[in-house]
Design an enzyme around this catalytic site. Structure first.
Site, PDB file in Angstrom:
ATOM      1  N   LYS A  70      -8.268   0.499  -5.106  1.00 42.41           N
ATOM      2  CA  LYS A  70      -9.440  -0.093  -4.467  1.00 42.41           C
ATOM      3  C   LYS A  70     -10.733   0.577  -4.923  1.00 42.41           C
ATOM      4  O   LYS A  70     -10.788   1.797  -5.070  1.00 42.41           O
ATOM      5  CB  LYS A  70      -9.332   0.029  -2.942  1.00 42.41           C
ATOM      6  CG  LYS A  70      -8.216  -0.794  -2.319  1.00 42.41           C
ATOM      7  CD  LYS A  70      -8.235  -0.642  -0.807  1.00 42.41           C
ATOM      8  CE  LYS A  70      -7.059  -1.374  -0.161  1.00 42.41           C
ATOM      9  NZ  LYS A  70      -7.174  -2.839  -0.289  1.00 42.41           N
ATOM     10  N   GLY A 115      -0.045  -3.620   4.011  1.00 45.33           N
ATOM     11  CA  GLY A 115      -0.680  -2.305   4.018  1.00 45.33           C
ATOM     12  C   GLY A 115       0.039  -1.337   4.916  1.00 45.33           C
ATOM     13  O   GLY A 115       1.106  -0.812   4.590  1.00 45.33           O
ATOM     14  N   SER A 116      -0.510  -1.128   6.102  1.00 40.72           N
ATOM     15  CA  SER A 116       0.038  -0.157   7.039  1.00 40.72           C
ATOM     16  C   SER A 116       1.373  -0.608   7.618  1.00 40.72           C
ATOM     17  O   SER A 116       2.122   0.210   8.158  1.00 40.72           O
ATOM     18  CB  SER A 116      -0.958   0.070   8.177  1.00 40.72           C
ATOM     19  OG  SER A 116      -2.271   0.231   7.686  1.00 40.72           O
ATOM     20  N   ASP A 176       0.847  -1.199   0.000  1.00 37.98           N
ATOM     21  CA  ASP A 176       0.000   0.000   0.000  1.00 37.98           C
ATOM     22  C   ASP A 176       0.878   1.243   0.000  1.00 37.98           C
ATOM     23  O   ASP A 176       1.820   1.349   0.802  1.00 37.98           O
ATOM     24  CB  ASP A 176      -0.888   0.038   1.240  1.00 37.98           C
ATOM     25  CG  ASP A 176      -2.054  -0.927   1.179  1.00 37.98           C
ATOM     26  OD1 ASP A 176      -2.181  -1.631   0.164  1.00 37.98           O
ATOM     27  OD2 ASP A 176      -2.834  -0.968   2.150  1.00 37.98           O
ATOM     28  N   GLY A 202      -5.034  -2.899   8.791  1.00 37.88           N
ATOM     29  CA  GLY A 202      -4.834  -1.737   9.644  1.00 37.88           C
ATOM     30  C   GLY A 202      -4.662  -2.047  11.108  1.00 37.88           C
ATOM     31  O   GLY A 202      -4.590  -1.131  11.928  1.00 37.88           O
ATOM     32  N   GLY A 226      -3.100  -7.368   8.289  1.00 36.94           N
ATOM     33  CA  GLY A 226      -2.368  -7.519   9.542  1.00 36.94           C
ATOM     34  C   GLY A 226      -0.927  -7.951   9.407  1.00 36.94           C
ATOM     35  O   GLY A 226      -0.236  -8.122  10.416  1.00 36.94           O
ATOM     36  N   ARG A 270      -6.115 -20.683   6.846  1.00 41.64           N
ATOM     37  CA  ARG A 270      -6.289 -22.050   7.357  1.00 41.64           C
ATOM     38  C   ARG A 270      -7.698 -22.570   7.056  1.00 41.64           C
ATOM     39  O   ARG A 270      -7.884 -23.761   6.775  1.00 41.64           O
ATOM     40  CB  ARG A 270      -6.000 -22.099   8.855  1.00 41.64           C
ATOM     41  CG  ARG A 270      -4.514 -22.071   9.204  1.00 41.64           C
ATOM     42  CD  ARG A 270      -4.276 -22.474  10.640  1.00 41.64           C
ATOM     43  NE  ARG A 270      -2.874 -22.458  11.019  1.00 41.64           N
ATOM     44  CZ  ARG A 270      -2.013 -23.446  10.789  1.00 41.64           C
ATOM     45  NH1 ARG A 270      -2.417 -24.536  10.134  1.00 41.64           N
ATOM     46  NH2 ARG A 270      -0.761 -23.357  11.195  1.00 41.64           N
TER      47      ARG A 270
END
Length: 309
Positions: free
Chosen positions: A98, A252-253, A41, A170, A231, A182
């Protein structure tokens, strides 16, 4: 059978088809080109260049990373097309953007400005609570999230050429992404043990197209590439998702909310490339500075993943 969304079968690392390739098969092939890579990102051209120099296979152009979307709240929409075009002009790798779930006009705009892939994303505010975009109406590949096998196959039937775990973007907390991959892979292992009669019943149980369920059983995996997302914050997180069977990783973050984005970006790329080499993973995990501040997933944290099925 392109019109029904049946996907070309995996061969030795490449698409194989006995008949002429359909438009959907071409899109699946484009998504396969990103296998083994990291998609980052970015919110501006400078970050996009950092990602490219670190070895990212693509960037996701957006105005706010998921951590900021969580912190600031409000309605999260498609990013400004001008910003996306600036990022496209700054790098040579593919650029994703997005669109809100169900907002086919945002997707039309993104296709018109030349993005390489569209992510129909639950991180943005829903535009349609009941319907996803008919992705077969577009020439460019779409990415969609899933929590389980049923969601994955429904998105593929709609035209998704790449599937990612939803995770919880995030948060810097990989637990939901692990749960989702999983769930998908465990269901596929169960599916492979079923006889033909059981497959009919199972397809109805998970509300998935029967032909795609059969194809997944035959392949022993999803019929499109499956990336991890939501995450991932450290090289170890990225390697974990690869060892669990993902084809690549979205970050991402986790990069640009960390203490040393340049070093962390390079480390995560190296971790994905060398995900089975513990010595390399240990080396690239050293001296990265402070990781992004993470969130515990308690009742006070909004679950983006539950926004759609």
């Amino acid at each position: 059978m392109a019109g029904t969304g049946v996907v070309a079968v995996y061969g030795e690392g490449a698409m194989t088809e006995t008949k002429q390739k359909s438009p959907f098969s071409v899109k699946v092939g484009l998504a396969q080109m990103l296998r083994g890579g990291v998609i980052m990102d970015v919110v501006n051209a400078e970050q996009a260049r950092i990602a490219e120099e670190a070895g990212a296979c693509a960037v996701m152009a957006l105005e706010r990373v998921p951590a900021d979307i969580r912190a600031q709240g409000g309605v999260a929409r498609m990013s400004d097309p001008e910003m996306i075009k600036e990022i496209k002009n700054a790098v040579t790798i593919p650029v994703m953007a997005k669109a809100r779930i169900g907002h086919f006009v945002e997707a039309q705009i993104l296709e018109a400005i030349g993005v390489d892939y569209v992510d129909e994303s639950e991180v943005l505010t829903l535009a349609d609570e009941d319907n996803h975009i008919n992705k077969h109406n577009f020439k460019i590949p779409f990415v969609c999230g899933c929590r389980n096998l049923g969601e994955a196959l429904r998105r593929i039937r709609e035209g998704a050429a790449m599937i990612r775990t939803k995770g919880e973007a995030g948060t810097g907390n990989v637990v939901e992404a692990v749960r989702h991959v999983r769930s998908v892979n465990g269901a596929i292992r169960l599916l492979r043990s079923m006889d033909d009669d059981e497959v009919f019943t199972y397809a109805k149980k998970i509300a998935a197209p029967y032909d795609l369920v059969v194809q997944t059983k035959e392949l022993g995996r999803l019929p499109v590439v499956q990336f991890a997302a939501g995450g991932v914050a450290t090289p170890a997180d990225a390697a974990l998702m690869m060892q669990l069977g993902c084809d690549g990783v979205f970050v991402g973050s986790g990069v640009f909310k960390s203490g040393d984005p340049v070093k962390r970006a390079k480390a995560i790329v190296q971790a994905v490339t060398n995900y089975r080499d513990a010595a390399v993973l240990a080396e690239v995990s050293c001296g990265l500075g402070e990781a992004m501040v993470g969130l515990n997933l308690d009742d006070k944290v909004e679950r983006f993943a539950s926004r759609s099925e």
